[in-house]
Design a protein around this motif. Structure first.
Motif, PDB file in Angstrom:
ATOM      1  N   TYR A  26      -3.715  14.029   2.073  1.00 57.89           N
ATOM      2  CA  TYR A  26      -4.518  12.849   1.744  1.00 57.89           C
ATOM      3  C   TYR A  26      -5.595  13.373   0.803  1.00 57.89           C
ATOM      4  O   TYR A  26      -6.494  14.081   1.229  1.00 57.89           O
ATOM      5  CB  TYR A  26      -5.106  12.292   3.033  1.00 57.89           C
ATOM      6  CG  TYR A  26      -5.957  11.051   2.895  1.00 57.89           C
ATOM      7  CD1 TYR A  26      -7.335  11.145   2.667  1.00 57.89           C
ATOM      8  CD2 TYR A  26      -5.409   9.788   3.050  1.00 57.89           C
ATOM      9  CE1 TYR A  26      -8.123  10.010   2.589  1.00 57.89           C
ATOM     10  CE2 TYR A  26      -6.194   8.651   2.976  1.00 57.89           C
ATOM     11  CZ  TYR A  26      -7.540   8.761   2.739  1.00 57.89           C
ATOM     12  OH  TYR A  26      -8.327   7.631   2.665  1.00 57.89           O
ATOM     13  N   ASN A  56     -11.235   6.049   3.196  1.00 52.56           N
ATOM     14  CA  ASN A  56     -11.900   5.536   4.396  1.00 52.56           C
ATOM     15  C   ASN A  56     -11.203   6.135   5.613  1.00 52.56           C
ATOM     16  O   ASN A  56     -10.055   6.588   5.542  1.00 52.56           O
ATOM     17  CB  ASN A  56     -11.939   4.004   4.418  1.00 52.56           C
ATOM     18  CG  ASN A  56     -10.580   3.373   4.556  1.00 52.56           C
ATOM     19  OD1 ASN A  56      -9.864   3.613   5.520  1.00 52.56           O
ATOM     20  ND2 ASN A  56     -10.217   2.557   3.572  1.00 52.56           N
ATOM     21  N   LEU A  57     -11.888   6.141   6.699  1.00 55.40           N
ATOM     22  CA  LEU A  57     -11.396   6.790   7.909  1.00 55.40           C
ATOM     23  C   LEU A  57     -10.093   6.158   8.405  1.00 55.40           C
ATOM     24  O   LEU A  57      -9.172   6.878   8.814  1.00 55.40           O
ATOM     25  CB  LEU A  57     -12.470   6.749   9.000  1.00 55.40           C
ATOM     26  CG  LEU A  57     -12.154   7.502  10.280  1.00 55.40           C
ATOM     27  CD1 LEU A  57     -11.889   8.978  10.004  1.00 55.40           C
ATOM     28  CD2 LEU A  57     -13.290   7.348  11.276  1.00 55.40           C
ATOM     29  N   ASP A  58      -9.989   4.842   8.352  1.00 57.20           N
ATOM     30  CA  ASP A  58      -8.787   4.178   8.852  1.00 57.20           C
ATOM     31  C   ASP A  58      -7.544   4.595   8.068  1.00 57.20           C
ATOM     32  O   ASP A  58      -6.498   4.871   8.656  1.00 57.20           O
ATOM     33  CB  ASP A  58      -8.931   2.655   8.804  1.00 57.20           C
ATOM     34  CG  ASP A  58      -9.920   2.130   9.842  1.00 57.20           C
ATOM     35  OD1 ASP A  58     -10.154   2.834  10.853  1.00 57.20           O
ATOM     36  OD2 ASP A  58     -10.458   1.028   9.639  1.00 57.20           O
ATOM     37  N   SER A  59      -7.649   4.611   6.734  1.00 58.57           N
ATOM     38  CA  SER A  59      -6.469   4.993   5.946  1.00 58.57           C
ATOM     39  C   SER A  59      -6.137   6.470   6.143  1.00 58.57           C
ATOM     40  O   SER A  59      -4.962   6.845   6.171  1.00 58.57           O
ATOM     41  CB  SER A  59      -6.656   4.671   4.461  1.00 58.57           C
ATOM     42  OG  SER A  59      -7.646   5.481   3.876  1.00 58.57           O
ATOM     43  N   ILE A  91      -6.624   8.201   8.929  1.00 61.90           N
ATOM     44  CA  ILE A  91      -5.997   8.288  10.252  1.00 61.90           C
ATOM     45  C   ILE A  91      -4.551   7.795  10.181  1.00 61.90           C
ATOM     46  O   ILE A  91      -3.636   8.423  10.724  1.00 61.90           O
ATOM     47  CB  ILE A  91      -6.812   7.498  11.302  1.00 61.90           C
ATOM     48  CG1 ILE A  91      -8.125   8.233  11.593  1.00 61.90           C
ATOM     49  CG2 ILE A  91      -6.011   7.292  12.581  1.00 61.90           C
ATOM     50  CD1 ILE A  91      -9.110   7.432  12.425  1.00 61.90           C
ATOM     51  N   ASP A  92      -4.336   6.669   9.497  1.00 59.64           N
ATOM     52  CA  ASP A  92      -2.972   6.136   9.347  1.00 59.64           C
ATOM     53  C   ASP A  92      -2.082   7.123   8.592  1.00 59.64           C
ATOM     54  O   ASP A  92      -0.916   7.317   8.957  1.00 59.64           O
ATOM     55  CB  ASP A  92      -2.991   4.793   8.616  1.00 59.64           C
ATOM     56  CG  ASP A  92      -3.552   3.668   9.462  1.00 59.64           C
ATOM     57  OD1 ASP A  92      -3.679   3.841  10.702  1.00 59.64           O
ATOM     58  OD2 ASP A  92      -3.879   2.607   8.886  1.00 59.64           O
ATOM     59  N   SER A 137       0.841  -1.197   0.000  1.00 56.99           N
ATOM     60  CA  SER A 137       0.000   0.000   0.000  1.00 56.99           C
ATOM     61  C   SER A 137       0.874   1.243   0.000  1.00 56.99           C
ATOM     62  O   SER A 137       2.059   1.196   0.356  1.00 56.99           O
ATOM     63  CB  SER A 137      -0.926   0.010   1.225  1.00 56.99           C
ATOM     64  OG  SER A 137      -0.203   0.367   2.381  1.00 56.99           O
TER      65      SER A 137
END
Length: 176
Positions: A131, A116-119, A121-122, A91
């Motif tokens: 982003y 998406n929220l997870d990516s 945040i990461d 990724s």
């Protein structure tokens, strides 16, 4: 600058004296084209990005996966990395982790068509410069890269200043 004499049509505009700067004043060198590493597995999109970057005076090197991007980073210094998050081998977030370990000041812009929220945040936690969600307008892409280039330039100047300061200190220590 001299104090305005008040006799001109706009007495609030100061008269500017153009003189040659002293020899000890460092002038910024002429702006070289920026070197952008583009990591994108969709060939049509990569061509469009590359064409846009070239039209704005930027030199783009395109690779289609994270392993090739890491190879390029070993060969050349880049001003900015623009990478898709979903790549065929790793990724864009994995690539960002590797980049942060080797060059914490290299700005990396992550782009995705499936946010998406997870990516997100990461990406923030790993220090992504931006982003961005596809589709990205040319103006937004170029504006983001220009900001990232300025950030990279400031980091390089800061590093130079620290190196010079450290060098001066070492010479002074040796003199003692």
């Amino acid at each position: 600058l001299s104090v305005p004499a008040g006799g001109g049509p706009d007495s609030l505009t100061p008269d500017v004296e153009l003189t040659t700067p002293p020899a000890d004043v460092m002038l910024a060198p002429a702006k070289a084209p920026g070197h952008i590493l583009l990591v994108e597995d969709e060939q049509a999109l990569a061509r469009a990005y590359t064409r846009t970057l070239k039209l704005h005076g930027l030199e783009a090197t395109w690779v289609s996966d994270a392993a090739s991007a890491l190879g390029e980073l070993r060969l050349r210094n880049y001003d900015v990395i623009v990478s898709d998050i979903m790549l065929p081998d790793h990724s864009g977030l994995d690539l960002l982790r590797h980049v942060r370990n080797s060059d914490p000041d290299l700005p990396m812009v992550l782009v995705t068509g499936m946010p998406n929220l997870d990516s997100a945040i990461d990406a923030v936690a790993l220090g992504a410069f931006r982003y961005l969600v596809k589709p990205i307008s040319n103006d937004r892409l170029i504006g983001c890269i220009a900001q990232a280039q300025r950030t990279r330039q400031v980091a390089r100047l800061r590093e130079e200043a620290l190196n010079k300061t450290h060098g001066v200190g070492a010479a002074a220590d040796a003199e003692l």
